[in-house]
Design an enzyme around this catalytic site. Structure first.
Site, PDB file in Angstrom:
ATOM      1  N   ARG A 171      -1.265  26.075 -10.425  1.00 28.70           N
ATOM      2  CA  ARG A 171       0.181  25.844 -10.490  1.00 28.70           C
ATOM      3  C   ARG A 171       0.638  25.779 -11.939  1.00 28.70           C
ATOM      4  O   ARG A 171       1.817  26.032 -12.228  1.00 28.70           O
ATOM      5  CB  ARG A 171       0.554  24.533  -9.782  1.00 28.70           C
ATOM      6  N   ASP A 189       1.937  13.918 -18.801  1.00 24.81           N
ATOM      7  CA  ASP A 189       1.175  15.087 -18.337  1.00 24.81           C
ATOM      8  C   ASP A 189      -0.129  15.280 -19.113  1.00 24.81           C
ATOM      9  O   ASP A 189      -1.034  15.972 -18.655  1.00 24.81           O
ATOM     10  CB  ASP A 189       2.022  16.366 -18.457  1.00 24.81           C
ATOM     11  N   ARG A 193       8.652   9.785  -5.879  1.00 26.17           N
ATOM     12  CA  ARG A 193       9.408  10.596  -6.838  1.00 26.17           C
ATOM     13  C   ARG A 193      10.821  10.794  -6.288  1.00 26.17           C
ATOM     14  O   ARG A 193      11.184  11.874  -5.841  1.00 26.17           O
ATOM     15  CB  ARG A 193       8.708  11.931  -7.090  1.00 26.17           C
ATOM     16  N   CYS A 215       3.416  17.591  -7.125  1.00 28.88           N
ATOM     17  CA  CYS A 215       2.216  16.756  -7.175  1.00 28.88           C
ATOM     18  C   CYS A 215       2.516  15.360  -6.632  1.00 28.88           C
ATOM     19  O   CYS A 215       3.599  14.811  -6.865  1.00 28.88           O
ATOM     20  CB  CYS A 215       1.740  16.627  -8.622  1.00 28.88           C
ATOM     21  N   LYS A 257       5.246  26.191 -18.306  1.00 30.60           N
ATOM     22  CA  LYS A 257       5.690  26.122 -16.900  1.00 30.60           C
ATOM     23  C   LYS A 257       7.002  25.355 -16.814  1.00 30.60           C
ATOM     24  O   LYS A 257       7.958  25.815 -16.203  1.00 30.60           O
ATOM     25  CB  LYS A 257       4.623  25.405 -16.075  1.00 30.60           C
ATOM     26  N   ASN A 258       7.039  24.175 -17.431  1.00 26.57           N
ATOM     27  CA  ASN A 258       8.195  23.306 -17.236  1.00 26.57           C
ATOM     28  C   ASN A 258       9.428  23.764 -18.015  1.00 26.57           C
ATOM     29  O   ASN A 258      10.519  23.222 -17.822  1.00 26.57           O
ATOM     30  CB  ASN A 258       7.825  21.858 -17.566  1.00 26.57           C
TER      31      ASN A 258
HETATM   32  N1  EPU Z   1      12.836   9.247 -11.229  1.00 28.42           N
HETATM   33  C1  EPU Z   1      13.604   8.434 -10.417  1.00 28.42           C
HETATM   34  N2  EPU Z   1      14.752   8.960  -9.900  1.00 28.42           N
HETATM   35  C2  EPU Z   1      15.172  10.226 -10.161  1.00 28.42           C
HETATM   36  C3  EPU Z   1      14.373  11.048 -10.995  1.00 28.42           C
HETATM   37  C4  EPU Z   1      13.213  10.513 -11.514  1.00 28.42           C
HETATM   38  O1  EPU Z   1      13.254   7.293 -10.149  1.00 28.42           O
HETATM   39  O2  EPU Z   1      16.226  10.631  -9.663  1.00 28.42           O
HETATM   40  C5  EPU Z   1      11.559   8.724 -11.757  1.00 28.42           C
HETATM   41  C6  EPU Z   1      10.367   9.483 -11.140  1.00 28.42           C
HETATM   42  O3  EPU Z   1      10.034   8.945  -9.881  1.00 28.42           O
HETATM   43  C7  EPU Z   1       9.306   9.325 -12.166  1.00 28.42           C
HETATM   44  C8  EPU Z   1      10.088   9.316 -13.489  1.00 28.42           C
HETATM   45  O4  EPU Z   1      11.434   9.002 -13.136  1.00 28.42           O
HETATM   46  O5  EPU Z   1       8.653   8.106 -11.984  1.00 28.42           O
HETATM   47  C9  EPU Z   1      10.014  10.625 -14.262  1.00 28.42           C
HETATM   48  O6  EPU Z   1      10.643  11.642 -13.547  1.00 28.42           O
HETATM   49  P1  EPU Z   1      11.343  12.902 -14.223  1.00 28.42           P
HETATM   50  O7  EPU Z   1      12.571  13.186 -13.394  1.00 28.42           O
HETATM   51  O8  EPU Z   1      11.515  12.714 -15.681  1.00 28.42           O
HETATM   52  O9  EPU Z   1      10.262  14.019 -13.986  1.00 28.42           O
HETATM   53  P2  EPU Z   1      10.420  15.391 -13.236  1.00 28.42           P
HETATM   54  O10 EPU Z   1      11.635  16.102 -13.689  1.00 28.42           O
HETATM   55  O11 EPU Z   1      10.197  15.193 -11.791  1.00 28.42           O
HETATM   56  C10 EPU Z   1       9.134  16.680 -15.103  1.00 28.42           C
HETATM   57  C11 EPU Z   1       7.937  17.582 -15.142  1.00 28.42           C
HETATM   58  C12 EPU Z   1       6.677  16.790 -14.861  1.00 28.42           C
HETATM   59  C13 EPU Z   1       6.562  15.690 -15.919  1.00 28.42           C
HETATM   60  C14 EPU Z   1       7.824  14.824 -15.908  1.00 28.42           C
HETATM   61  C15 EPU Z   1       7.835  13.757 -16.980  1.00 28.42           C
HETATM   62  C16 EPU Z   1       8.852  19.699 -14.431  1.00 28.42           C
HETATM   63  C17 EPU Z   1       8.893  20.768 -13.418  1.00 28.42           C
HETATM   64  N3  EPU Z   1       8.099  18.644 -14.168  1.00 28.42           N
HETATM   65  O12 EPU Z   1       9.153  16.141 -13.782  1.00 28.42           O
HETATM   66  O13 EPU Z   1       5.584  17.684 -14.975  1.00 28.42           O
HETATM   67  O14 EPU Z   1       5.443  14.904 -15.655  1.00 28.42           O
HETATM   68  O15 EPU Z   1       8.988  15.659 -16.095  1.00 28.42           O
HETATM   69  O16 EPU Z   1       7.684  14.321 -18.227  1.00 28.42           O
HETATM   70  O17 EPU Z   1       9.445  19.828 -15.485  1.00 28.42           O
HETATM   71  C18 EPU Z   1       3.481  18.592 -14.528  1.00 28.42           C
HETATM   72  O18 EPU Z   1       3.816  19.596 -15.149  1.00 28.42           O
HETATM   73  O19 EPU Z   1       2.292  18.373 -14.152  1.00 28.42           O
HETATM   74  C19 EPU Z   1       4.482  17.593 -14.175  1.00 28.42           C
HETATM   75  C20 EPU Z   1       4.310  16.674 -13.230  1.00 28.42           C
END
Ligand code: EPU
Length: 416
Positions: free
Chosen positions: A397, A305, A121, A116, A22-23
């Site tokens: 999802r 995850d 976030r 989620c 997915k990601n």
């Molecule tokens: N964060 C900030 N500011 C930002 C961006 C992130 O503070 O501008 C913080 C977030 O609040 C969080 C941490 O950094 O506490 C990690 O966020 P990250 O941006 O790395 O995650 P993401 O891109 O929102 C992706 C995956 C998630 C996975 C995370 C971490 C996708 C679509 N989602 O999310 O997947 O948990 O990386 O590996 O790629 C899932 O598949 O269930 C899922 C939640």
């Protein structure tokens, strides 16, 4: 409402082909609009989030269609640069359309993304980086208005290796003038996969998989064919299910190195694990040992995850496991639900202690989020009697045909 009915107690046995990620799919779907082009993507899972991304593409004027595991996109007709709130709210990764739209159109209008509820976030890192590259972004009442801007290459230093921010910057940088360098970039396999797709469509990108990514320009090729990499979190989920329920399962079509931290703990817990180039065989008697301390970290550390499903696998393990969650502020929402099965979990802030119990008994649970829902299903597989997981569509999802894949391994599970 999806109702997952699970009758626990069966061993899991057999071969389990693992779906595409997915990601990895979602950023590639956003990247398909970078230039007028046709793309064919293979091994794309059939998921609610993928469907939401395809609806965004169609809303923008692209042709986008999924047939089984293949997706066809023609973005030559892209005619809009705004995404309505209803579509944005469906998932977190809708935010990477911001970088892609800025790249293609120089402007974008979208709202804050959904996804989620795992605590706060924010997208401050995305916004700061894009602004540094010249994007004129205004935030108004939950809306993100990116006024027409000409982007330029920059050196961006991320204070945290955010996956989404790294992806957004890579996409925006494709049409920026000059070189962009991302320092402190996320190193996840999904970033490497995005680099692979961007190269195929004509971008000059390197460094993905390390903490420095370079994007030096883009000469569109007009077409691309790309195979989505296997889902390391889905693979981890099946591994945790077989470990907890007991069994002998072969995960096929996987990249074992991408979830080796999960396999490491399952091995510590007493599972017998044999890895080959693209498969993992896991044998478990279903009587696991606690594993001491697990800390979630950015890749290549233990993935956040996989934390809920590992927690579920260790509910009956002998001894106490301590899990520390460092990525999201609220990712133990599955714990109180798992306790309804008789689990002994104590959470304090970002630390959870799981003391193994002798028996779990089936109960009615509410899926709190995608991976939390999967964890409840894993726990249900080793609980006595029937567990019913009430789920507002979270699990679908991220898991394609989860019930049928588990049934094929011998589990008693029915989706209503
Ligand atoms: N964060 C900030 N500011 C930002 C961006 C992130 O503070 O501008 C913080 C977030 O609040 C969080 C941490 O950094 O506490 C990690 O966020 P990250 O941006 O790395 O995650 P993401 O891109 O929102 C992706 C995956 C998630 C996975 C995370 C971490 C996708 C679509 N989602 O999310 O997947 O948990 O990386 O590996 O790629 C899932 O598949 O269930 C899922 C939640």
């Amino acid at each position: 409402m999806d109702l997952w009915h699970i009758r626990g107690g069966n061993r899991l046995e057999g071969a389990c082909p693992v779906q595409g990620s997915k990601n990895a799919s979602l950023p590639v779907l956003a990247a398909s609009i970078l230039a007028p082009q046709r793309c064919r993507l293979l091994h794309v899972p059939r998921l609610r989030d993928v469907d939401a991304a395809l609806r965004i593409l169609r809303h923008l004027g692209c042709e986008a269609e999924q047939r089984e595991n293949e997706v066809y996109i023609d973005s030559t007709g892209l005619s809009g640069c705004s995404i309505p709130h209803g579509l944005m709210a469906e998932m977190r990764s809708s935010v990477i359309f911001m970088g892609a739209l800025l790249s293609r159109c120089g402007e974008a209008r979208l709202s804050m993304p959904g996804g989620c509820r795992l605590g706060r976030r924010p997208i401050d890192l995305h916004l700061a980086a894009l602004r540094k590259m010249g994007a004129r972004i205004e935030e108004e009442g939950g809306e993100l208005l990116c006024r027409p801007s000409k982007l330029h290459g920059e050196e961006i230093r991320l204070s945290f290796p955010s996956v989404g921010a790294t992806e957004n910057i890579m996409l925006a940088a494709c049409s920026a003038r000059g070189e962009t360098v991302i320092r402190g970039a996320a190193r996840e396999p999904e970033i490497v996969a995005l680099q692979g797709f961007l190269r195929m469509t004509g971008a000059d990108v390197s460094g993905a998989g390390t903490d420095t990514v370079y994007i030096r320009g883009f000469r569109p090729t007009g077409a691309a064919v790309c195979r989505i990499l296997p889902d390391r979190i889905v693979a981890s989920t099946f591994a945790c299910a077989a470990a907890a329920a007991g069994g002998d399962v072969e995960l096929r079509g996987v990249e074992p190195g991408q979830f080796s931290t999960v396999l490491h703990f399952l091995n510590e817990a007493g599972c017998d694990i044999i890895t080959k180039t693209h498969s993992v065989r896991l044998r478990s008697e279903g009587r696991l040992r606690a594993v001491g301390r697990v800390v979630t970290e950015p890749y290549p550390g233990f993935p956040t995850d996989a934390q809920p499903v590992l927690m579920a696998a260790l509910l009956k393990a002998e001894g106490t496991t301590c899990i520390r969650e460092t990525i999201f502020e609220n990712r133990f929402r599955q714990a109180p639900e798992l306790c309804r099965l008789g689990a002994d979990i104590v959470c304090e802030g970002r630390t959870a202690w799981i003391r193994g119990v002798k028996t779990l008994r089936g109960a009615a649970l509410h899926a709190t989020d995608l991976r939390g829902g999967a964890a409840m299903i894993v726990a249900g597989l080793c609980a006595q009697g029937e567990t019913v997981v009430f789920d507002e569509g979270h699990v679908k999802r991220g898991y394609d045909g989860f019930d049928s894949a588990l049934r094929a391994l011998g589990a008693e599970i029915r989706l209503e």
